[in-house]
Scaffold this active site. Structure first.
Site, PDB file in Angstrom:
ATOM      1  N   LYS A 184       1.311   4.320  -2.913  1.00 20.53           N
ATOM      2  CA  LYS A 184       1.291   5.749  -2.602  1.00 20.53           C
ATOM      3  C   LYS A 184       2.567   6.429  -3.102  1.00 20.53           C
ATOM      4  O   LYS A 184       2.525   7.530  -3.670  1.00 20.53           O
ATOM      5  CB  LYS A 184       1.128   5.955  -1.094  1.00 20.53           C
ATOM      6  CG  LYS A 184      -0.216   5.491  -0.549  1.00 20.53           C
ATOM      7  CD  LYS A 184      -0.269   5.585   0.974  1.00 20.53           C
ATOM      8  CE  LYS A 184      -1.607   5.096   1.509  1.00 20.53           C
ATOM      9  NZ  LYS A 184      -1.671   5.120   2.987  1.00 20.53           N
ATOM     10  N   ASP A 191       0.843  -1.205   0.000  1.00 22.30           N
ATOM     11  CA  ASP A 191       0.000   0.000   0.000  1.00 22.30           C
ATOM     12  C   ASP A 191       0.878   1.256   0.000  1.00 22.30           C
ATOM     13  O   ASP A 191       0.605   2.227  -0.709  1.00 22.30           O
ATOM     14  CB  ASP A 191      -0.921  -0.016   1.223  1.00 22.30           C
ATOM     15  CG  ASP A 191      -1.896   1.153   1.211  1.00 22.30           C
ATOM     16  OD1 ASP A 191      -2.670   1.266   0.246  1.00 22.30           O
ATOM     17  OD2 ASP A 191      -1.869   1.964   2.154  1.00 22.30           O
TER      18      ASP A 191
END
Length: 817
Positions: free
Chosen positions: A680, A676
């Protein structure tokens, strides 16, 4: 001190009474208060019905009485604990027996005088205020029931008593001397000099609150009702109407006269004369500050304060050559109408004196016509005055506001906009105070006229932002709540938000008139339309509105449809990271579609939740500043875990505790594998001008591969326990060196990595606390010290707030182009 008043809708059920007691309890702890109560919702109507049934000798009045008694005791059982009910029930029964005796007397005499009706109606307030007082005592709130018939003295105009203020004020001031307990007051009632029970007329409980506020020199009178204060228009007619934070007494009176039913003008008078502010608040939204009515003007930036209307009126026109230059015509006309007890709503007269028009309630039109014909029978007979013309099926629309005074062009603009919307104006009136301009229009044109005026003077059409929300999970539902809060604020010249479309994984709902944020769950549950993004796009296209699509899902399927949304020219706000972190070709294509179709594509919350990270990097790069290095803690979950981990508790236990508290995903590997964070970081590198692919981000996992290969969450935790010793050693090594473990995303010279690092105290990330995100950006211009952005990096509230900010920004970008 303050005087609070709660109306019937605020206390219509036991649950609502409990909520009101909570409001009162919180308020009394802030400053001294007194509280006025109306009858429980519907009780006054029931008492009036009982009165007429008994007078007409209808046998079913006893059945209606039993129904009322049953409702009162239902309240009592719900509000009073069993151990405290005995004396309360006895008093209620005694009062209800008194009511039954009066009704029996009416039934025997077949006579219902205004005096008797007032006495019967008084039981509503007496029962509610007494019972609520006892409910407060049951919750250990020191309260005292006050029957205001002992304090409020009036004349003998039953049904609409005139108050003897000299005697009443003296009584109130004497009563409140040295009172420590909370005074619970009956609204609506008083007594004559002969101690006969009497009512104060329409909005009598509001009037009671105003009377007591003035007598006690209160700091403020709060009228608690079921709406968020005074609005710019009726929200049932104008979907983007919003609450006003402040209006003057005169504005409130004008708006009330022309249909705004929040407060009646005469009930404000005592407070008005003492210059005591009146605040209109909502029992069902107690956190909303409401509307303050006072002598002070508030600069809102708008030329008017509101648009109100009277839906159904009749217009009478008296005209004739015999009226020109004749003294006393107007006096005779209005004296005749006064004798006939006709209430005149609006008057307009031609400067030639040839015509006088006035508006009345339709029910009074024929009586008014007869009164005029009787008064001017001779003039009509000799054709000096024409036959009286009565026009029905009309409405009055009024624009009201202090800022209209001495402001040229408002009347011209108002009538221009009505003409442009094909609304025919039958008559016009403007008071000498310049507080209001009224137009009589056909009843079928009322809604069009109100919307046209509101749109023009509040910049409605330009600023309405229609929102189609996909995803109603935690972030989506929080966003809906924040949209509701935004709608209810006094938005001034800001954009107005309207939720028009909702879609979850199963169903969808679309309404061009708007979906109420407070009702969305029941609305979408009741719809039969299955979720279909293509149909949602068709709805949005058909409405021709300024729609913004918002994706609060984590769905690949929805992300794949972004190109369709942008191609249709709709701005798109995404909390979903899938599209911006996919292939670079797909990322570039979406931005090209966004530019070519004037459809802003914003996704600020993809990295940093509500922090302005993406926007800042984009602006730095766009201004020609070269991004040399980006470092960031981009996971609120991992930030929390490594800020909390001190080696005293095994790492596996800390992760399990975080999972139990909801700080991690249901499967913590979705946070701990670093993917994750990698997504980003990939998005940030692209904003900085690097054309990287997902595979270009090197993720250095800090846990052994066996943890991620586990076939279940349970097995994962077993494998994680095996890594506890290694994690403890890494912590000790860092701690002994005076460093702190942080999970860092880093871009430097085009090299992007995600890894666990030990940072020394000089590093800006060393002192990060809680679940904060932090990003340090080093550029050609920010070379000696990086630009640092820090703040909450997780949570539905901050993420939804970031999405809301993107929505407002997307609309500004769209309208600017």
């Amino acid at each position: 001190m303050k005087v609070l008043k709660f109306g019937g809708t605020s206390i219509s059920t036991p649950e609502r009474v409990k909520a009101v007691i909570d409001i009162v309890d919180a308020s009394r702890k802030e400053q001294p208060i007194a509280v006025v109560f109306s009858a429980f919702g519907g009780i006054t109507d029931q008492l009036i019905k009982l009165s007429h049934q008994s007078a007409e000798n209808k046998n079913d009045y006893s059945t209606e009485l039993e129904s009322l008694e049953g409702r009162i005791f239902t309240f009592a059982k719900a509000l009073i604990r069993a151990k405290n009910r005995s004396s309360v029930f006895a008093q209620l029964k005694s009062t209800l027996n008194e009511l039954e005796d009066v009704l029996h007397g009416v039934n025997l005499t077949r006579e219902l005088t205004p005096r008797t009706l007032d006495f019967i109606m008084s039981f509503g307030e007496r029962l509610s205020a007494y019972l609520i007082t006892e409910a407060m005592k049951d919750r250990d709130i020191p309260a005292e029931f006050v029957d205001t018939r002992n304090l409020v003295k009036t004349d003998e105009t039953f049904g609409a008593a005139g108050v003897d203020f000299e005697q009443t004020n003296a009584n109130i001031q004497e009563h409140f001397q040295d009172k420590d307990s909370l005074q619970i007051l009956t609204g609506f009632i008083g007594t004559t000099a002969k101690n006969e029970t009497i009512t104060l007329g329409r909005s009598g409980s509001d009037y009671t609150a105003s009377i007591f506020g003035a007598a006690l020199d209160a700091d403020e009178v709060e009228i608690w009702t079921d709406v968020n204060g005074i609005m710019t228009a009726d929200p049932r007619i104008v979907s983007d109407a919003f609450s006003l934070s402040h209006v003057t007494y005169e504005e409130a009176m004008e708006m009330s006269h022309f249909g705004a039913k929040v407060i009646h003008p005469y009930s404000m008078q005592p407070a008005f004369e003492k210059n005591i502010p009146i605040r209109i608040r909502n029992t069902f939204d107690p956190d909303f500050s409401g509307t303050v009515i006072s002598n002070e003007r508030s600069e809102t930036g708008h030329r008017i304060s509101g648009v109100s209307s009277i839906k159904d009126i009749a217009l009478l026109r008296v005209q004739g050559s015999g009226m020109l230059g004749v003294t006393g015509i107007s006096a005779r006309l209005f004296s005749a109408l006064a004798r006939a007890e006709v209430n005149i709503i609006l008057i307009t007269q031609a400067s030639s004196e040839h015509t006088i028009c006035f508006a009345v309630q339709p029910a009074e039109a024929d009586r008014a016509k007869r009164a005029i014909e009787d008064e001017f029978s001779l003039e009509i007979q000799v054709h000096q005055i024409d036959d009286v013309i009565v026009e029905k099926d009309l409405s009055i629309v009024a624009a009201v506001g202090e800022n209209m005074r001495h402001t040229p062009g408002i009347a011209g603009r108002l009538f221009q906009i009505l003409g442009q919307n094909n609304v025919n104006v039958v008559a016009i009136a403007q008071g000498s105070s310049e507080l209001n301009i009224s137009a009589v229009v056909a009843r079928e044109g009322e809604a069009t006229a109100i919307n046209a005026i509101h749109s023009t003077f509040f910049d409605g059409k330009k600023n309405i932002v229609d929102i189609v929300l996909i995803g109603t999970g935690l972030v989506g539902s929080t966003l809906i709540k924040q949209i509701g809060e935004y709608q209810q604020s006094d938005s001034g010249s800001r954009q107005r938000l309207r939720l028009v479309g909702l879609m979850n994984s199963r169903k969808m709902l679309y309404s061009s008139n708007g979906i109420a944020p407070g009702d969305w769950e029941s609305d979408i549950d009741s719809t039969t339309d299955s979720a279909d993004l293509s149909k949602m796009l068709e709805f949005a296209n058909a409405s021709k509105s300024n729609c913004i699509f918002v994706d609060c899902t984590a769905s690949d399927v929805i992300a794949e449809k972004y190109s369709v949304i942008l191609s249709a020219g709709f701005p798109l706000v995404a909390a979903n990271k899938k599209a911006a972190s996919g292939s670079y070709d797909s990322y570039a294509k979406l931005h090209k579609l966004s530019k070519n179709n004037d459809a802003p594509f914003l996704y600020e919350t993809n990295a940093g939740a509500g922090l302005p990270v993406i926007q800042t990097i984009r602006q730095l790069h766009g201004s020609g500043d070269a991004i040399r290095k980006i470092e960031g803690i981009l996971s609120g979950t991992l930030s929390y875990i490594f800020n909390a981990y001190d080696g005293t508790v095994p790492f596996s236990e800390l992760v399990a505790d975080a999972q139990e508290k909801g700080y991690t995903e249901p499967d913590p590997r979705d946070d701990l594998d670093g993917m994750d964070v990698a997504r980003k970081l990939l998005i940030l590198t692209r904003e900085a001008g690097y054309e990287l692919e997902p595979k270009d981000i090197r993720v250095k996992k800090f846990l052994p591969e066996s943890c991620f290969e586990a076939t279940s969450v349970e097995e994962f935790f077993t494998k994680l326990e095996e890594a506890d010793a290694d994690m403890k050693q890494r912590y000790d090594d860092a701690h002994d060196a005076g460093k702190a473990l942080r999970f860092i995303a880093s871009l430097e010279n085009g090299d992007a990595t995600v890894s666990l690092q030990a940072l020394d105290p000089n590093h800006p990330f060393y002192h990060v606390d809680g679940s904060d995100n932090i990003v340090a950006i080093t550029t050609t211009r920010y070379s000696e010290r990086p630009l640092v952005i820090q703040g909450p990096g997780a949570g539905a509230e901050v993420t939804a707030a970031g999405v809301l900010s993107d929505i407002l920004r997307a609309n500004k970008l769209k309208t600017k182009n």
